[in-house]
Design a protein around this motif. Structure first.
Motif, mmCIF file in Angstrom:
data_model
loop_
_atom_site.group_PDB
_atom_site.id
_atom_site.type_symbol
_atom_site.label_atom_id
_atom_site.label_comp_id
_atom_site.label_asym_id
_atom_site.label_seq_id
_atom_site.Cartn_x
_atom_site.Cartn_y
_atom_site.Cartn_z
ATOM 1 N N ASN A 92 -15.849 -1.720 53.790
ATOM 2 C CA ASN A 92 -15.759 -0.309 54.194
ATOM 3 C C ASN A 92 -16.982 0.517 53.791
ATOM 4 O OD1 ASN A 92 -12.660 -1.029 52.920
ATOM 5 N ND2 ASN A 92 -12.884 -0.605 55.104
ATOM 6 N N PRO A 93 -18.186 0.076 54.098
ATOM 7 C CA PRO A 93 -19.380 0.818 53.673
ATOM 8 C C PRO A 93 -19.503 2.152 54.404
ATOM 9 C CG PRO A 93 -19.993 -0.926 55.186
ATOM 10 C CD PRO A 93 -18.532 -1.107 54.917
ATOM 11 N N VAL A 94 -19.976 3.146 53.670
ATOM 12 C CA VAL A 94 -20.321 4.440 54.267
ATOM 13 C C VAL A 94 -21.647 4.890 53.666
ATOM 14 C CG1 VAL A 94 -17.924 5.147 54.625
ATOM 15 C CG2 VAL A 94 -19.101 5.818 52.541
ATOM 16 N N SER A 95 -22.350 5.701 54.399
ATOM 17 C CA SER A 95 -23.586 6.292 53.895
ATOM 18 C C SER A 95 -23.467 7.796 54.063
ATOM 19 C CB SER A 95 -24.794 5.760 54.663
ATOM 20 O OG SER A 95 -25.987 6.158 54.024
ATOM 21 N N ALA A 96 -23.700 8.511 52.959
ATOM 22 C CA ALA A 96 -23.535 9.966 52.972
ATOM 23 C C ALA A 96 -24.873 10.669 53.126
ATOM 24 C CB ALA A 96 -22.855 10.422 51.682
#
Length: 604
Positions: A403-407
Motif C-alpha cells: 500500500n505505498p503512497v507518496s505525499a
C-alpha cells in the motif's frame, strides 16, 4: 551618467577618506569611508553590481564629494560625525527611540545621587547610560543601603549651615541621613562616602570595602557592637552585589567588549563595559541593513558610535572577529581562549537573545515583515535565485512495499496550504523502492502542473539523502525544469541539507528559522503520507474482508468506500445506512457478516 560625475570618477585619489553622494536636488544620499577612495567609489559603478537598493541609490547619484584624511580611523570618525549630522537616507544609524537613564552625582555641596534621563551640563557627574532602568535602580538601592545620603534639595553651603538656616528632617530621625544640614556630619566625611560610591558605580569596590571595614572596627573598638553589626550587614550587601556582578576574572579591568549577530535585514550589537571583572554597563541595539552592509562594516560603525555614546576611553577592546580599522592607542583583540573569550561569547549571547526578542515582537505586530525576513534568509542560505514563497515537500510511506503512497505538501510564505496537498499512488513501481517511487511521483506532479499551466514552486524539498534527491533530479531533467527550480534533500540523522551535484552537505544552525521551516515541511509531508498510508492499509484489509462475502463484488466495495470513506465506518454502520447505499438485500448480507458472525479477523 552625467559628464561631470564621469570626470570625477576618473580623477579620484587613492587615499583614505570619506565620500558623499548627492542626487539631482542636492540631497545627501550616502556617506561612506574608504581605505582607498578610488577603489571603493568605483566599485559602486561596476556593471555587475549586486543588491536592489544599491542599484536604486547609484541610479540617483548626480554628484560626489570626497575628503582625504590621514588614516582609515580618521575616515571612520569623520563618517560617523557626518552621518549623525545629516542622517542620509541610505546610511545605517544607531537610532534610539527613547532616552536612557543615567546615575547623577550632583555638582553641589553634600552631593545628592539620583537617577535621571536629562543630562545637564552643570558640572555634575553622569554615569551610564543604562540600557534598562532596573539595573540602575538596583545599584542605587544598594548604595542607599550602605551609605546614609541626603535626599533634600537644600542649598547646603558652608555659610548657611554656619548660620543655622536649616533643621534636621524626618530622614534624619529614621536614620536615613546623618544631618549635614545642622553640621552633624562634616563635608570631609560625606565626600569620603561619595568617593567610595564613585568606585562602586565604576565597578571598583576597594574603597567602599575599606571605608566600611574601618567604620566597623571603629565601632567595635568603642564597644558599640550594635553599630558594628549594622556596618557588617552593609558590608555583606556590598559583597553580595559584587558577587552577582562579577562575571570574569577580576584582573580584567577597564575593557570594552562587543558581540554581534545578524540576519538578512539587520545586525544586533551588544556592548559591555568591564571594570575589575564586573559588567558595569550593558547596551544592545538593532541596526537595520540598508545597502547589504557586511558585519565588519556595521561593527566598525557601532564600535565608534557606542564608545562615544558611553564616553569610553578604554585602551582594550574585545571583539568576536577582526576589523581592518586601527584605533590609535587602542588594542583591538579577538580572544581565542580563556576568560576574555568567554566574556565575548556572553556578549554574543546577549545580542542573540535581543534578536530573538525583537523577532518575536515583529511576528506579533508585523507578521508580513516577519515572513519577508525569513524568506530573504532562506534565499541566501539555500543559494536560491529567488525567495522560496512556494515550497513543495515529498515523502514516501510504505511497510514492506505494501500500500505505498507518496505525499506532497505545499507551503506558501512559510505556512501550510493544506488545500493544495496531494497524495500519489505509484503506478509503475513494484515493491519497496523509494528511489523509483520518488522519480515517478516528481515526474507526475510537475508534468501535470506544466500541462495545466499552474505556477511552479521555487523550492522542492525531498525527505531523504543523495539517493532520493538524485531520483527526483532525473525527473526534473526530463521535464526541462532542472536549474529552474531549486531542489534539496534533507536527511534525518544529522539534518544535513543536500544539493544536487554537491558532495558536501550544508549544516544549518539548529536554531536557524530556515532549518525549522525545512523540518516542518519534511515532518508535515511525513505525517500526511503516514496518515493516508494507514487509511489505505485499513481500506485494503476491509476490502479483502468484503470480498469474502458471497454476492459482494468490486463495484459494491468501491461504492461503500466512496460513501463511508473508511473501514471503521463500514464496519460500524447500521443496517438502515447500508440500505440507503446498497438496497435491502445486499445491506442485510453485509450487516449480518459483521454483526452476527463476530469474526475475529475484522479490523479494530
Amino acid at each position: 551618467m552625467n559628464p561631470s560625475l564621469e570626470l570625477q570618477l576618473k580623477t579620484l585619489p587613492s587615499e583614505p577618506g570619506v565620500y558623499r553622494y548627492y542626487d539631482k536636488n542636492e540631497q545627501l544620499l550616502y556617506v561612506g569611508k574608504a581605505k582607498n577612495l578610488k577603489k571603493r567609489v568605483l566599485s559602486y559603478f561596476n556593471k555587475n553590481l549586486s543588491g536592489y537598493r544599491i542599484k536604486i541609490m547609484v541610479g540617483k547619484i548626480q554628484r560626489l564629494e570626497t575628503t582625504i584624511v590621514n588614516s582609515e580611523y580618521d575616515a571612520l570618525l569623520l563618517e560617523n560625525n557626518l552621518i549623525k549630522e545629516h542622517q542620509p537616507f541610505y546610511n545605517v544609524m544607531l537610532k534610539d527611540d527613547k532616552t536612557y537613564p543615567w546615575i547623577c552625582i550632583k555638582n553641589e555641596d553634600f552631593p545628592r545621587i539620583f537617577l535621571t534621563r536629562n543630562v545637564i551640563k552643570d558640572g555634575s557627574e553622569y554615569y551610564g547610560p543604562y540600557a534598562k532602568v532596573r539595573p540602575a535602580k538596583i545599584l542605587l538601592d544598594t548604595i542607599k543601603h550602605i551609605y546614609k545620603l541626603r535626599t533634600c534639595n537644600l542649598n547646603l553651603s558652608p555659610a548657611k549651615i554656619a548660620d543655622g538656616k536649616y533643621k534636621v528632617c524626618l530622614e534624619y530621625h529614621i536614620k536615613n541621613c546623618e544631618g549635614p544640614c545642622e553640621d552633624l556630619e562634616s563635608k570631609e566625611e560625606y565626600d569620603e562616602k561619595i568617593d567610595a560610591i564613585r568606585g562602586i558605580i565604576k565597578g571598583d569596590f576597594r574603597k567602599a570595602k575599606e571605608y566600611l571595614v574601618n567604620q566597623m572596627m571603629k565601632h567595635a573598638s568603642n564597644l558599640q557592637f550594635e553599630e558594628a553589626q549594622i556596618i557588617k550587614e552593609r558590608l555583606d550587601i556590598l559583597e553580595d552585589y559584587q558577587a552577582k556582578n562579577t562575571v570574569v576574572n577580576p584582573n580584567i579591568d577597564d575593557v570594552d567588549v562587543f558581540g554581534m549577530t545578524s540576519d538578512e535585514t539587520a545586525a544586533y550589537v551588544n556592548f559591555f563595559k568591564i571594570r575589575n571583572g564586573n559588567i558595569i554597563q550593558s547596551f544592545t541595539t538593532e541596526i537595520k541593513k540598508i545597502l547589504e552592509e557586511t558585519d565588519e562594516d556595521i561593527m566598525e560603525e557601532a564600535l565608534i558610535e557606542i564608545r562615544q555614546k558611553f564616553g569610553s576611553d578604554s585602551k582594550e577592546v574585545l571583539l568576536p572577529f577582526h576589523l581592518s580599522v586601527e584605533i590609535p592607542n587602542v588594542k583591538l583583540i579577538v580572544p581565542k581562549v580563556g576568560d576574555k573569550k568567554r566574556i565575548v561569547e556572553l556578549s554574543e549571547k546577549n545580542a542573540k537573545e535581543y534578536r530573538l526578542e525583537k523577532l518575536k515582537q515583529v511576528q506579533i505586530v508585523d507578521p508580513e515583515r516577519h515572513t519577508n525576513r525569513i524568506m530573504a534568509e532562506m534565499q541566501k542560505l539555500l543559494r536560491m535565485p529567488v525567495e522560496p514563497r512556494h515550497i513543495e515537500g515529498f515523502d514516501n510511506s510504505n511497510i514492506q512495499g505494501t500500500n505505498p503512497v507518496s505525499a506532497c505538501v505545499v507551503f506558501k510564505d512559510g505556512k501550510p496550504s493544506k488545500a493544495d496537498y496531494r497524495i500519489f499512488h505509484p503506478k509503475t513501481v513494484e515493491g519497496p523502492n523509494d528511489f523509483a517511487t520518488m522519480e515517478e511521483v516528481i515526474y507526475r506532479r510537475y508534468k501535470r502542473m506544466l500541462d495545466e499551466g499552474e505556477s511552479l514552486p521555487q523550492l522542492i524539498l525531498i525527505d531523504g539523502g543523495k539517493g532520493q534527491l538524485s531520483s527526483a533530479v532525473k525527473s526534473l531533467r526530463l521535464l526541462g525544469l532542472y536549474g529552474k527550480i531549486t531542489i534539496v534533500g534533507i536527511a534525518k540523522r544529522l539534518e544535513e541539507i543536500f544539493f544536487p551535484e554537491d558532495p558536501i552537505p550544508l549544516y544549518l544552525d539548529k536554531k536557524s528559522e530556515t532549518l525549522k521551516i525545512l523540518q516542518r515541511v519534511r515532518d508535515e509531508a511525513h505525517r500526511f503520507g503516514v496518515k493516508h498510508h494507514r487509511t489505505r492499509r485499513k481500506n485494503s484489509t476491509i476490502k479483502s474482508e468484503l470480498e469474502e462475502i458471497p454476492g459482494v463484488g468490486e463495484k459494491t466495495i468501491e461504492l461503500l468506500l466512496s460513501k463511508l470513506k473508511s473501514a471503521k465506518r463500514i464496519k460500524e454502520a447500521n443496517q438502515e445506512t447500508l440500505e440507503e447505499i446498497l438496497g435491502k438485500s445486499k445491506a442485510k448480507v453485509i450487516w449480518e457478516f459483521f454483526n452476527n458472525n463476530g469474526s475475529s479477523r475484522l479490523l479494530h
